[in-house]
Scaffold this motif. Structure first.
Motif, PDB file in Angstrom:
ATOM      1  N   ASP A  77       0.719  -1.115   0.351  1.00 32.67           N
ATOM      2  CA  ASP A  77       0.032  -0.346  -0.316  1.00 32.67           C
ATOM      3  C   ASP A  77       0.980   1.473  -0.271  1.00 32.67           C
ATOM      4  O   ASP A  77       0.492   1.970  -0.568  1.00 32.67           O
ATOM      5  CB  ASP A  77      -1.356  -0.029   1.329  1.00 32.67           C
ATOM      6  N   ALA A 118       0.692   4.165  -2.818  1.00 29.33           N
ATOM      7  CA  ALA A 118       0.774   5.794  -2.460  1.00 29.33           C
ATOM      8  C   ALA A 118       1.575   6.294  -3.170  1.00 29.33           C
ATOM      9  O   ALA A 118       1.528   7.797  -3.471  1.00 29.33           O
ATOM     10  CB  ALA A 118       0.634   5.979  -0.977  1.00 29.33           C
ATOM     11  N   VAL A 173      -5.542   3.666   0.707  1.00 32.73           N
ATOM     12  CA  VAL A 173      -3.922   4.689  -0.185  1.00 32.73           C
ATOM     13  C   VAL A 173      -4.035   6.314  -0.139  1.00 32.73           C
ATOM     14  O   VAL A 173      -2.842   6.862  -0.546  1.00 32.73           O
ATOM     15  CB  VAL A 173      -3.903   3.696  -1.506  1.00 32.73           C
TER      16      VAL A 173
END
Length: 433
Positions: free
Chosen positions: A227, A231, A340
């Motif tokens: 994640d 991001a 995210v």
């Protein structure tokens, strides 16, 4: 007091590292302390340095625990090979359990495996701990129908399975203390984890053009590293950063994370794998932002989050479990579901604001030094141990009467049970000066 401190003590054990500092602090407070290693095998691995006596439970007469020590303090973690000895030790003497993890199903399953116990014992122990209503969950877990650790932690954390065998207990966060309070007959307390300060120079590194985000620890899926990579990959401001992973990682997990980085076009993922303490100090020294996410939260506290704060780096955490209990103004919390887009916004804010990174990191280090040190932790352990010793006569008499009343068929809900308990409280109440 004369204290037996039960812990894994090989250098690989983070609980052992904490223990080395805490027993030193307890000894400095005037207590006689001996260390009893609880790893499954004696082995030839190097141990954490200490001037105190060290024994291994397989080469020690456990009958001595009841007669030669005032308190036996058992550190409980979720790794069976590190904690195999705790079961025999809990049987040998009344113990104070320190629960480093609130989810200990892996310890439970390891105990079953190493002792050759089958699914019938698995189900019986779960039903004995949680009641008949838990049987469908027991069947689902052992048959592979329930594989998600979050679901297992929700229904079968097994904290109570060992908690009921302790006479007193210590938790590192309030969120799982009720599980211990429900089954431990004696005193239960909560105190922050001890996290010894490292040699990392405090505060952010010198000004540089490329910032480094860092995650430390065992790189398993619940660290949510994928994640973080997603991001970063969705932001031009973040793609210029380095994201460094420091800690043991399987080949499969490495390949998965490298594939995610390639998918989102992020070229600055650096995977160090397992490192020694000296290398970890150097990596922390180069870090600008620490990312310490978890989903699900399985531990009672996080050494990596604590070390991030101690290093004076701004630390990003999930608002769940132990992490959610950290001071709101000293860490950067995102929703426990790890969204995210929200994570990306927090990281962009930190990357773009050097003053925010510096000031928050400075305040977090000051808090961590005051609250996560070994002296404070030793004082909390000492206070709880003294409460256990003081309450032991009442607990011993209560246990004997409880078994006798149960044998006579008296129900827990019978009014006579409450009257007997109240009478015992009066008999053993401390005398006012």
């Amino acid at each position: 007091m004369k204290i037996c401190w039960v812990t894994p003590f090989v250098l690989r054990s983070s609980i052992g590292r904490v223990s080395a500092e805490v027993v030193k602090a307890l000894a400095a407070r005037g207590h006689q302390v001996e260390i009893l290693r609880c790893e499954d095998e004696v082995g030839e691995e190097p141990l954490h340095p200490t001037a105190l006596p060290v024994h291994h439970w397989r080469r020690y007469d456990l009958a001595r625990l009841r007669t030669e020590f005032d308190v036996v303090i058992v550190n409980v973690g979720d790794n069976y090979p590190f904690h195999a000895g705790v079961f025999a030790i809990l049987d040998a003497a009344p113990c104070l359990g320190i629960f480093h993890d609130f989810y200990i199903y892996n310890l439970f399953s390891g105990w079953l495996h190493y002792n050759g116990l089958d699914y019938r014992r698995h189900d019986a122990e779960i039903v004995a701990t949680y009641g008949e209503a838990a049987l469908p969950h027991a069947v689902a877990v052992r048959s592979g129908q329930m594989l998600d650790m979050g679901e297992i932690a929700k229904h079968l954390p097994m904290t109570e399975w060992l908690g009921v065998r302790c006479q007193a207990a210590l938790a590192h966060a309030r969120f799982y203390a009720p599980k211990l309070e429900a089954v431990v007959t004696g005193p239960v307390d909560v105190t922050p984890l001890c996290c010894p300060d490292r040699a990392t120079p405090p505060g952010p590194p010198k000004a540089k053009s490329q910032l480094t985000l860092t995650t430390v620890g065992v790189m398993n899926p619940n660290k949510r590293v994928a994640d973080v990579i997603r991001a970063i990959g969705g932001s031009d401001a973040l793609k210029a950063c380095v994201y460094r992973l420091v800690g043991p990682i399987s080949d499969d997990e490495r390949a998965k994370l490298e594939a995610v980085a390639a998918e989102v076009g992020f070229a600055n993922l650096v995977i160090d794998g397992a490192v020694d303490d000296e290398t970890l100090d150097r990596r922390l020294d180069k870090a600008d932002i620490m990312v310490a996410l978890r989903k699900p939260v399985l531990e009672g506290a996080s050494g990596s989050a604590c070390e991030g704060m101690l290093s004076g780096r701004p630390t990003v955490v999930a608002c769940a479990g132990f992490y959610g209990e950290l001071p709101d103004d000293l860490v950067f919390k995102i929703d426990g579901e790890i969204v995210v887009d929200e994570l990306r916004q927090v990281l962009e804010r930190l990357v773009g604001d050097e003053a925010l990174r510096r000031e928050t990191g400075k305040a977090a280090r000051a808090w961590a030094l005051a609250n996560l040190n070994a002296a404070r932790y030793a004082e909390a352990v000492e206070t709880l141990a003294q409460a256990q010793v003081t309450s032991r006569p009442l607990l011993d008499v209560g246990a004997r009467l409880g078994w006798q009343l149960k044998a006579m068929g008296l129900a827990d809900t019978d009014p006579a049970t409450a009257r007997i308990g109240a009478t015992l409280q009066k008999l053993f109440a401390p005398i006012e000066p």
